[in-house]
Design an enzyme around this catalytic site. Structure first.
Site, PDB file in Angstrom:
ATOM      1  N   ASP A  20       0.942  -1.115   0.071  1.00 18.83           N
ATOM      2  CA  ASP A  20       0.002  -0.189  -0.049  1.00 18.83           C
ATOM      3  C   ASP A  20       0.692   1.001  -0.081  1.00 18.83           C
ATOM      4  O   ASP A  20       1.628   0.995   0.453  1.00 18.83           O
ATOM      5  CB  ASP A  20      -1.074   0.151   1.152  1.00 18.83           C
ATOM      6  CG  ASP A  20      -2.107   1.002   1.240  1.00 18.83           C
ATOM      7  OD1 ASP A  20      -2.000   1.541   0.174  1.00 18.83           O
ATOM      8  OD2 ASP A  20      -2.660   0.911   1.942  1.00 18.83           O
ATOM      9  N   HIS A  37       2.847   3.256  -8.921  1.00 22.43           N
ATOM     10  CA  HIS A  37       2.536   2.317  -9.387  1.00 22.43           C
ATOM     11  C   HIS A  37       3.252   1.526  -9.850  1.00 22.43           C
ATOM     12  O   HIS A  37       4.229  -0.057 -10.135  1.00 22.43           O
ATOM     13  CB  HIS A  37       1.174   1.338 -10.046  1.00 22.43           C
ATOM     14  CG  HIS A  37       0.391   2.078  -8.741  1.00 22.43           C
ATOM     15  ND1 HIS A  37      -0.605   1.710  -8.248  1.00 22.43           N
ATOM     16  CD2 HIS A  37      -1.122   2.723  -9.426  1.00 22.43           C
ATOM     17  CE1 HIS A  37      -1.229   2.309  -7.920  1.00 22.43           C
ATOM     18  NE2 HIS A  37      -2.258   2.655  -8.558  1.00 22.43           N
ATOM     19  N   LEU A 131      11.562 -20.315  -5.517  1.00 21.91           N
ATOM     20  CA  LEU A 131      10.675 -19.129  -4.389  1.00 21.91           C
ATOM     21  C   LEU A 131       9.272 -19.742  -5.217  1.00 21.91           C
ATOM     22  O   LEU A 131       9.400 -19.372  -6.523  1.00 21.91           O
ATOM     23  CB  LEU A 131      11.643 -18.448  -4.604  1.00 21.91           C
ATOM     24  CG  LEU A 131      10.667 -16.873  -4.485  1.00 21.91           C
ATOM     25  CD1 LEU A 131      10.571 -16.142  -3.032  1.00 21.91           C
ATOM     26  CD2 LEU A 131       9.999 -15.987  -4.305  1.00 21.91           C
ATOM     27  N   ILE A 195      -6.399  -5.696   7.374  1.00 19.35           N
ATOM     28  CA  ILE A 195      -6.371  -7.177   6.203  1.00 19.35           C
ATOM     29  C   ILE A 195      -7.058  -6.446   5.353  1.00 19.35           C
ATOM     30  O   ILE A 195      -6.474  -7.078   4.369  1.00 19.35           O
ATOM     31  CB  ILE A 195      -6.935  -8.578   6.966  1.00 19.35           C
ATOM     32  CG1 ILE A 195      -6.506  -8.536   8.649  1.00 19.35           C
ATOM     33  CG2 ILE A 195      -6.384  -9.489   6.170  1.00 19.35           C
ATOM     34  CD1 ILE A 195      -5.076  -8.641   8.805  1.00 19.35           C
TER      35      ILE A 195
HETATM   36  C1  FPP Z   1      -1.876  -0.149  -3.052  1.00 19.23           C
HETATM   37  O1  FPP Z   1      -1.592   1.393  -3.166  1.00 19.23           O
HETATM   38  C2  FPP Z   1      -1.173  -0.806  -4.405  1.00 19.23           C
HETATM   39  C3  FPP Z   1      -2.060  -1.377  -5.460  1.00 19.23           C
HETATM   40  C4  FPP Z   1      -3.705  -1.209  -5.431  1.00 19.23           C
HETATM   41  C5  FPP Z   1      -1.290  -1.833  -6.169  1.00 19.23           C
HETATM   42  C6  FPP Z   1      -0.092  -2.938  -6.383  1.00 19.23           C
HETATM   43  C7  FPP Z   1       0.197  -2.890  -7.605  1.00 19.23           C
HETATM   44  C8  FPP Z   1       1.420  -2.592  -7.424  1.00 19.23           C
HETATM   45  C9  FPP Z   1       3.084  -3.018  -6.768  1.00 19.23           C
HETATM   46  C10 FPP Z   1       2.046  -2.117  -8.863  1.00 19.23           C
HETATM   47  C11 FPP Z   1       1.984  -3.739  -9.528  1.00 19.23           C
HETATM   48  C12 FPP Z   1       2.399  -5.071  -8.694  1.00 19.23           C
HETATM   49  C13 FPP Z   1       2.481  -6.085  -9.548  1.00 19.23           C
HETATM   50  C14 FPP Z   1       3.002  -7.476  -9.304  1.00 19.23           C
HETATM   51  C15 FPP Z   1       2.603  -6.340 -11.610  1.00 19.23           C
HETATM   52  P1  FPP Z   1      -2.248   3.079  -3.577  1.00 19.23           P
HETATM   53  O2  FPP Z   1      -2.708   3.103  -4.914  1.00 19.23           O
HETATM   54  O3  FPP Z   1      -3.826   2.181  -2.816  1.00 19.23           O
HETATM   55  O4  FPP Z   1      -2.294   4.132  -2.396  1.00 19.23           O
HETATM   56  P2  FPP Z   1      -2.300   5.032  -1.660  1.00 19.23           P
HETATM   57  O5  FPP Z   1      -3.181   3.891  -1.128  1.00 19.23           O
HETATM   58  O6  FPP Z   1      -1.156   5.337  -1.484  1.00 19.23           O
HETATM   59  O7  FPP Z   1      -3.383   5.612  -2.475  1.00 19.23           O
END
Ligand code: FPP
Length: 253
Positions: A20, A37, A131, A195
């Protein structure tokens, strides 16, 4: 040498991560959310490498939840593109490094080409043992329990299981990740302490580690701090502290 890998500190065999904070990382830099991202995807790469180097055999990442479809469509498309990129461009490198890739979640809502890439990536890497990298995509813990219940019901209908025999052990094999150990450690970055419908069944005895560090900043020292925290904890699984200490003594004799 990091704190957690010193001496004989116990290492988790399975680490699960709620990644997150990508959006906030980008916001603080006056960048679009997608930049967060993209950086987050790089951290995924570094995390896989670190776990392989440290000897952590199972890593499960929450990449896209059943609720993430509610995000702006441009952001959803970008997240899917990053996933596509990983499946298309990086799978050979992962394969060469002994990574077995698997995807959990409801696939029917994913685009056809992504579903095909998942099948190919899973088939290519299925015998790798360094892994196991599991990506949760369109995954929700409640969905997982519901799909397991549906399959148990089908087994009942087919006369393979009797209703009165259904218990935790009957249900468990139908859940995601049934063939690997349950997570020992859950890391959630980005400051929230919940969670969020991740592996609700599988996390029953998992040690939880919450950090304010945003996912794009979650580097090797940050991982080692989480592992160090894990190593300090006494996992009792319902027993008393004295029982655990006695077991540890007899194991060391
Ligand atoms: C949350 O940050 C993250 C996600 C919803 C997606 C996780 C994706 C990645 C780490 C990149 C791609 C991964 C792969 C495996 C290809 P948020 O956007 O909710 O952050 P915020 O809470 O600060 O808005």
């Amino acid at each position: 040498m990091g704190l957690a890998v010193e001496g004989s500190a116990p290492l988790p065999q399975h680490v699960a991560v709620i990644m997150d904070g990508n959006g906030r990382w980008a916001y603080r830099r006056h960048l679009p959310r997608v930049a967060g991202h993209r950086r987050g995807a790089e951290v995924v790469r570094e995390m896989v490498q670190s776990c392989a180097e440290l000897g952590i055999p199972h890593l499960t990442l929450f990449a896209f939840s059943t609720e993430n479809w509610r995000r702006p469509s441009l952001e959803v498309r970008l997240l899917m593109s990053l996933f596509r990129l990983l499946l298309r461009r990086e799978i050979r490198k992962l394969h060469a490094n002994g990574v077995r890739l698997r995807v959990i979640g409801e696939r029917s809502r994913l685009e056809v080409d992504i579903r095909r890439l998942i099948d190919e990536a899973e088939a290519l890497t299925q015998d790798n043992t360094t892994l196991t990298l599991t990506l949760a995509v369109n995954y929700g813990g409640r969905w997982d329990v519901a799909q397991a219940a549906r399959r148990v019901a089908a087994a009942v209908q087919a006369g393979q299981i009797r209703v009165e025999d259904i218990d935790e052990e009957t249900l468990a094999p139908y859940l995601a990740l049934a063939d690997i150990p349950e997570p020992d450690l859950l890391i959630r970055t980005g400051g929230e302490e919940r969670i969020s419908n991740f592996l609700i069944w599988q996390l029953a005895y998992t040690e939880l580690y919450f950090t304010d560090t945003l996912w794009p900043d979650f580097n090797r020292p940050a991982l080692e701090r989480a592992l160090h925290s894990f190593a300090q904890r006494q996992r009792r699984f319902g027993r008393t502290g004295d029982q655990v200490a006695e077991d540890a003594c007899s194991a060391n004799e």
